[in-house]
Design an enzyme around this catalytic site. Structure first.
Site, PDB file in Angstrom:
ATOM      1  N   LYS A   1       0.839  -1.210   0.000  1.00 10.04           N
ATOM      2  CA  LYS A   1       0.000   0.000   0.000  1.00 10.04           C
ATOM      3  C   LYS A   1       0.875   1.261   0.000  1.00 10.04           C
ATOM      4  O   LYS A   1       0.647   2.168  -0.792  1.00 10.04           O
ATOM      5  CB  LYS A   1      -0.891  -0.053   1.252  1.00 10.04           C
TER       6      LYS A   1
ATOM      7  N   ASP B   1       2.565  -0.550  11.946  1.00 10.23           N
ATOM      8  CA  ASP B   1       1.234  -1.024  11.526  1.00 10.23           C
ATOM      9  C   ASP B   1       0.971  -2.465  11.959  1.00 10.23           C
ATOM     10  O   ASP B   1      -0.153  -2.959  11.832  1.00 10.23           O
ATOM     11  CB  ASP B   1       1.097  -0.918  10.003  1.00 10.23           C
TER      12      ASP B   1
HETATM   13  C1  S3P Z   1       2.853   5.136   6.093  1.00 11.08           C
HETATM   14  C2  S3P Z   1       3.496   5.490   7.237  1.00 11.08           C
HETATM   15  C3  S3P Z   1       3.050   5.112   8.586  1.00 11.08           C
HETATM   16  C4  S3P Z   1       2.021   4.001   8.551  1.00 11.08           C
HETATM   17  C5  S3P Z   1       0.996   4.189   7.473  1.00 11.08           C
HETATM   18  C6  S3P Z   1       1.646   4.294   6.109  1.00 11.08           C
HETATM   19  C7  S3P Z   1       3.405   5.571   4.792  1.00 11.08           C
HETATM   20  O1  S3P Z   1       2.526   6.242   9.226  1.00 11.08           O
HETATM   21  O2  S3P Z   1       1.375   3.883   9.801  1.00 11.08           O
HETATM   22  O3  S3P Z   1       0.090   3.090   7.460  1.00 11.08           O
HETATM   23  O4  S3P Z   1       3.026   5.005   3.756  1.00 11.08           O
HETATM   24  O5  S3P Z   1       4.230   6.489   4.800  1.00 11.08           O
HETATM   25  P1  S3P Z   1       3.503   7.239  10.029  1.00 11.08           P
HETATM   26  O6  S3P Z   1       4.655   7.465   9.169  1.00 11.08           O
HETATM   27  O7  S3P Z   1       2.748   8.496  10.276  1.00 11.08           O
HETATM   28  O8  S3P Z   1       3.812   6.500  11.301  1.00 11.08           O
END
Ligand code: S3P
Length: 425
Positions: free
Chosen positions: A21, A310
């Protein structure tokens, strides 16, 4: 959609997990900045990534589907003022990264999202972007937010948070800012933006937890996306805790900044083998073999937290089956995700029969506990709570019911069909 989960007799066979994702969001957004054509192969079809795809279409990109797994993004000359406000749906990554792209454009636009996203903090990106000269209209740093496009200047920013969303937002703003933009974080968060910037020819320097980018034009190169380790995590834990399991998960991204779950589960005595390591589109991938194991409790804290942020809900499920105490600390930002994941995990796993306490920044879980099941689970509009509960359900004595299970579609619409393919009943 409400579903019932029955006890499993073990997971067996080979599966391929859908595309990552985080990398899909970046592939779609960065393609939109190339002024050329980019073929993206094996993208995530989850609702979050579709929110990003619709937004870049609204900004003027043409999307051509070649088949189920491949599409071409034609960015044409530049992104343009959208016809209508941009809908980020449930996706924090779409919101934070697009804000970095849009702040430095020569037009104004508005971002909005669903109920859960409208409660999530945007101050973490608004504050540093304002230091770069960006302008916003908002109410208490929450969506909806109006972005007043303006010229940006590079800054040297010391982030209090280890966050890939904040880092990527600033690096994207830095691509289009005068001078250098430097972002330093306390621990290293996922580095997909840095790797894809390198892959697409941006001027970027990396020095430990410090990243510097200068004004650059991204080049249109084709991107092939690996399987999502955060989705694989549900199958890895399911196989570890369900007796008789032995599975192989093919083509999973094992980027060091995302693979904290593997390190922790191995330290918990999990039988996990990493096979046939290789590189696609600048990301390391492998096949992962997992067998049922007698797990031991552990402590998860500090620098490893961003590497598995996550996966904490599903690690909590694993911890219910581990002998001894598992302590999760330094994870207070879990309260700012799609739901307050600390309270949600404690509340729902307790219903199932776990011995779990919440602390301000984490969880304490005592195991090994037999899970009785025979209860009704809520998802809190959160895909990872839904899938974590499902995996716990596989080892409950009596079936569990999960309400509003459709929230899995945010990241992993294929979850149920893959689970039905390899779980035996
Ligand atoms: C993500 C970063 C994470 C993660 C999110 C996806 C990304 O958040 O929890 O599901 O794709 O950069 P944070 O960087 O705010 O912790």
């Amino acid at each position: 959609m409400n579903i019932t989960v029955n006890k499993s007799n073990g997971l067996k066979g080979n599966i391929e997990i859908p595309a990552d994702k985080s990398i899909t969001h970046r592939a779609f957004m960065f393609a939109a900045l190339t002024k050329g054509k980019v073929k993206v192969s094996n993208f995530s079809k989850g609702a979050d990534c579709m929110s990003t795809l619709k937004i870049i279409q609204n900004l003027g990109c043409d999307i051509e589907y070649l088949n189920e797994k491949e599409l071409i993004i034609n960015a044409k000359n530049a992104i343009n003022k959208p016809q209508s406000p941009l809908d980020c749906g449930n996706s924090g990554t779409t919101t934070r990264l697009m804000t970095g792209i849009l702040a430095g454009q020569n037009f104004n636009c508005k971002l909005f999202g669903d109920q859960s996203l409208s409660k999530r903090p945007m101050k973490r990106v608004i504050t540093p972007l304002e230091l770069m000269g960006a302008k916003f209209i908002h109410n208490d740093y929450k969506l909806p937010i109006e972005i007043i496009g303006t010229k940006l200047n590079g800054i040297d920013y010391n982030s209090p948070l280890a966050s890939a969303q904040v880092k990527s937002c600033l690096l994207l703003a830095g691509l289009n800012a005068e001078g250098k933009t430097t972002f330093t974080e306390p621990y290293k968060s996922r580095n997909h933006t840095e790797l894809m910037f390198e892959y697409m020819g941006a001027k970027i320097q990396i020095d430990g937890n410090k990243v510097t980018v200068s004004k650059s034009q991204l080049k249109p190169v084709d991107i092939n996306i690996c399987g999502d380790i955060s989705s694989a995590a549900f199958f890895i834990v399911a196989a570890l805790i369900t007796p008789n399991s032995d599975i192989i998960i093919k083509n999973v991204g094992i980027n060091e900044t995302r693979s904290g779950i593997i390190d922790v589960l191995k330290a918990m005595n999990g039988s996990i083998e990493i096979l046939d390591k290789r590189i696609i589109s600048n990301e390391e991938i492998a096949d992962i073999r997992v067998k049922y194991s007698e797990l031991r409790g552990t402590t998860i804290e500090g620098a490893i937290i961003p590497r598995l942020i996550d996966e904490i809900p599903i690690l909590a499920v694993a911890a219910t089956q581990a002998k001894g105490t598992t302590i999760i600390k330094d994870a207070q930002d879990l309260r700012n995700k799609e739901a307050d994941r600390i309270t949600a995990v404690k509340t729902e796993l307790r219903k199932i029969g776990a011995n779990i306490e919440e602390t301000p920044d984490g969880l304490v879980i005592k195991g090994k506990t037999d899970l009785a099941g025979n209860c009704e689970i809520e998802c809190y509009h959160d895909h990872r709570i839904a899938m974590s509960a499902y995996v716990a359900g596989l080892i409950c004595k009596k079936p569990i019911k999960i309400n509003e299970f459709q929230w899995v579609d945010i990241s992993f619409p294929e979850f149920l069909s893959l689970m039905n393919k390899i779980s035996t009943y």
